[in-house]
Design a protein around this motif. Structure first.
Motif, PDB file in Angstrom:
ATOM      1  N   TRP A 211       0.836  -1.352  -0.110  1.00 20.77           N
ATOM      2  CA  TRP A 211       0.120   0.133   0.071  1.00 20.77           C
ATOM      3  C   TRP A 211       0.852   1.160  -0.168  1.00 20.77           C
ATOM      4  CZ3 TRP A 211      -4.662  -1.229  -1.046  1.00 20.77           C
ATOM      5  CH2 TRP A 211      -5.211  -2.607  -0.764  1.00 20.77           C
ATOM      6  N   SER A 214      -0.608   3.984  -2.132  1.00 17.03           N
ATOM      7  CA  SER A 214      -1.833   4.393  -2.015  1.00 17.03           C
ATOM      8  C   SER A 214      -2.118   5.701  -1.017  1.00 17.03           C
ATOM      9  CB  SER A 214      -2.823   3.169  -1.695  1.00 17.03           C
ATOM     10  OG  SER A 214      -4.097   3.634  -1.298  1.00 17.03           O
ATOM     11  N   LYS A 217      -4.794   3.300   3.306  1.00 16.06           N
ATOM     12  CA  LYS A 217      -3.933   2.152   3.527  1.00 16.06           C
ATOM     13  C   LYS A 217      -5.283   0.902   3.516  1.00 16.06           C
ATOM     14  CE  LYS A 217      -0.312   3.863   3.911  1.00 16.06           C
ATOM     15  NZ  LYS A 217       0.072   4.108   2.049  1.00 16.06           N
ATOM     16  N   GLY A 218      -4.687  -0.211   2.856  1.00 11.76           N
ATOM     17  CA  GLY A 218      -5.661  -1.122   2.688  1.00 11.76           C
ATOM     18  C   GLY A 218      -5.470  -2.460   3.595  1.00 11.76           C
ATOM     19  N   HIS A 254      -3.378  -0.676  -6.241  1.00 15.57           N
ATOM     20  CA  HIS A 254      -3.571  -0.139  -5.023  1.00 15.57           C
ATOM     21  C   HIS A 254      -3.775   1.353  -4.964  1.00 15.57           C
ATOM     22  CE1 HIS A 254      -2.618  -4.123  -2.523  1.00 15.57           C
ATOM     23  NE2 HIS A 254      -3.699  -4.222  -3.617  1.00 15.57           N
ATOM     24  N   ARG A 255      -2.887   2.045  -5.759  1.00 16.64           N
ATOM     25  CA  ARG A 255      -2.720   3.592  -5.521  1.00 16.64           C
ATOM     26  C   ARG A 255      -4.015   4.026  -6.337  1.00 16.64           C
ATOM     27  NH1 ARG A 255      -0.524   7.990  -4.817  1.00 16.64           N
ATOM     28  NH2 ARG A 255      -0.661   9.873  -5.853  1.00 16.64           N
ATOM     29  N   TRP A 257      -6.900   2.349  -6.456  1.00 14.37           N
ATOM     30  CA  TRP A 257      -8.037   2.250  -5.560  1.00 14.37           C
ATOM     31  C   TRP A 257      -8.206   3.256  -4.368  1.00 14.37           C
ATOM     32  CZ3 TRP A 257      -7.214   1.355  -0.011  1.00 14.37           C
ATOM     33  CH2 TRP A 257      -8.293   1.127   0.655  1.00 14.37           C
ATOM     34  N   GLY A 258      -6.881   3.783  -3.775  1.00 17.77           N
ATOM     35  CA  GLY A 258      -6.662   4.843  -3.033  1.00 17.77           C
ATOM     36  C   GLY A 258      -7.285   6.114  -3.570  1.00 17.77           C
ATOM     37  N   LYS A 269      -8.027  -6.107  -2.207  1.00 16.69           N
ATOM     38  CA  LYS A 269      -6.562  -6.191  -2.468  1.00 16.69           C
ATOM     39  C   LYS A 269      -6.533  -6.811  -3.924  1.00 16.69           C
ATOM     40  CE  LYS A 269      -6.115 -10.747  -0.441  1.00 16.69           C
ATOM     41  NZ  LYS A 269      -7.177 -11.210   0.272  1.00 16.69           N
TER      42      LYS A 269
END
Ligand SMILES: NC(=O)c1ccc[n+]([C@@H]2O[C@H](COP(=O)([O-])OP(=O)(O)OC[C@H]3O[C@@H](n4cnc5c(N)ncnc54)[C@H](OP(=O)(O)O)[C@@H]3O)[C@@H](O)[C@H]2O)c1
Length: 411
Positions: A211, A214, A217-218, A254-255, A257-258, A269
């Motif tokens: 993460w 991102s 945080k995941g 993930h970035r 997603w963030g 994930k």
């Protein structure tokens, strides 16, 4: 002070045009972008740029020819002068040595930008230093927009969106299967893998982890497999975890997603595998990947390995590689109580006739067209250090128009 976008001499400037990926990107521009495009090829060698310009003229005699700009990326004044003449800058220089200079110049001169960097530590430090400044200056930087990361990011985004649209479900995991990719690296890629990182050790440490790129945080992102490193996923089949790109692709996905405010779901994930026919085939892939990894990271074997790999500026024969195929699939597993894969899930598939470097040329040139002619981003974003999927449907439609097959559905 940089001129307004509408007053700039060039629509696009291509930095690193004289390299292996630069040539393929320039050829894609000539073959597919509007003939009225005003653009420039930029490099430090006049001789190489003249040779490239002649080649491009033969390929597209009836279009506006690119201007030639001789610029040393390390000379800040020269670099700023060329970057502020352009609306969009494509950078395919060697990122580990001079990539940061181009990012700075674009942010400070109000020029939108795309690259195909694959080094997470570099990207982490660029985001730390330039994301907020880029937002303040209304500059969009699309990072990692090459064949290694962009398809993965687009597939995860499209599969998760399909699931949400059809069922309102969140995605717990986007699983990506690499079905076909031939690993024949260019000299620049080899150089980037083998060179010592220019990022300081503390930043390298901070950049580790799924993460790190991102803004949100995941959940812990483990890779579930059996003791042989193999896993079966409905709709994707048998998968083995020997992918070289996992850490890099995961950080990019993930970035996205963030940046989108976690819209795929709070437990999201990303995992990535290679498609295999049997457990034995999976074990063989993992073993060969491991041995190659050792050879590339073990100093005494490096000179031997290098003898079999292309030198800087060079790469595999493009006439042969354009006959290769790229094929990737992703499933967005619904975040429900049902056993894995049961019920409805999102699915997306990308295929392309050609190798990863031709695909990279297409991704860069079509990404530039999207910034130039549309400039609309997912999630209401306007600027900053962004990812390929943030270019959204406009980017996908442009890619479909140049032979990239991309479909998304519910399975
Ligand atoms: N993630 C992906 O999907 C993906 C895909 C393709 C490529 N890549 C990356 O893209 C980068 C380029 O790869 P490549 O194989 O195209 O490399 P390459 O053939 O060696 O070309 C590098 C280009 O950068 C220029 N350059 C190098 N050092 C420079 C300096 N100090 N000042 C100004 N220009 C400089 C070179 O100019 P000269 O011609 O004057 O030397 C050349 O135009 C690599 O980092 C590679 O890993 C990533």
């Amino acid at each position: 002070m940089a001129p307004k976008k509408q007053d700039r001499d060039y629509d696009v400037v291509l930095l690193g045009a004289t390299g292996y990926t630069g040539l393929l990107t320039a050829e894609h521009i000539v073959e597919h972008l509007p003939t009225s495009l005003r653009w420039a090829i930029v490099g430090r060698s006049r001789t190489k740029l003249d040779a490239l310009a002649s080649r491009l003229k033969k390929l597209g005699p009836d279009r506006i020819q690119p201007a030639i700009e001789v610029v040393s990326v390390e000379d800040q004044d020269q670099l700023d002068a060329v970057v502020r003449k352009a609306k969009v800058c494509l950078s395919v220089v060697l990122y580990f040595s001079v990539g940061r200079h181009v990012v700075r110049a674009c942010v400070e001169n109000g020029t939108d930008y795309l690259d195909v960097t694959g080094n997470i530590a570099e990207l982490y430090s660029w985001i730390e230093d330039y994301h907020e400044k880029a937002k303040a200056n209304n500059v969009a930087l699309i990072h990692a927009c090459g064949a290694f990361s962009a398809p993965h990011d687009l597939l995860a985004w499209a599969a998760a969106r399909e699931l949400k649209k059809a069922t309102s479900s969140n995605t717990s995991e986007a699983v990506l299967s690499v079905k076909k990719i031939t690993m024949s690296p260019s000299g620049g890629t080899v150089e980037s893998i083998m060179s010592k990182s220019t990022v300081d050790p503390k930043t390298q440490e901070d950049a580790r982890g799924p993460w790190s790129l991102s803004p949100l945080k995941g959940v812990p992102a483990t890779v579930p497999t059996n003791i042989f490193g193999v896993r079966h996923v409905p709709h994707l089949g048998l998968l083995a975890n020997s992918c070289f790109g996992l850490a890099q692709d995961r950080a990019i996905v993930h970035r996205t997603w963030g940046l989108l405010g976690g819209e795929y779901g709070p437990n999201f994930k990303y995992t990535e595998y290679e498609s295999v026919g049997s457990t034995l085939g999976g074990v063989a892939k993992i073993l060969s990947g491991f041995l190659l990894g050792v050879a590339l990271s073990f100093k005494p074997t490096l000179p031997l390995v290098r003898r079999f790999l292309p030198a800087q500026g060079d790469g595999p024969d493009t006439e042969k590689t354009k006959l290769q195929d790229v094929e990737l699939e992703a499933v967005a597993l619904a975040d429900t109580q049902q056993p894995e894969g049961q019920g409805k899930n999102g699915f997306a598939r990308l295929s392309y006739k050609g190798d990863t470097y031709h695909l990279t040329g297409a991704l860069l040139a079509q990404g530039a067209a999207s910034l130039l002619y549309k400039r609309e981003f997912e999630g209401g974003l306007r600027a900053g250090c962004l990812t390929p999927a943030i270019l959204g449907d406009d980017f996908l439609d442009r890619l479909r128009g140049v032979g990239v097959s991309f479909e998304a559905s519910i399975v």
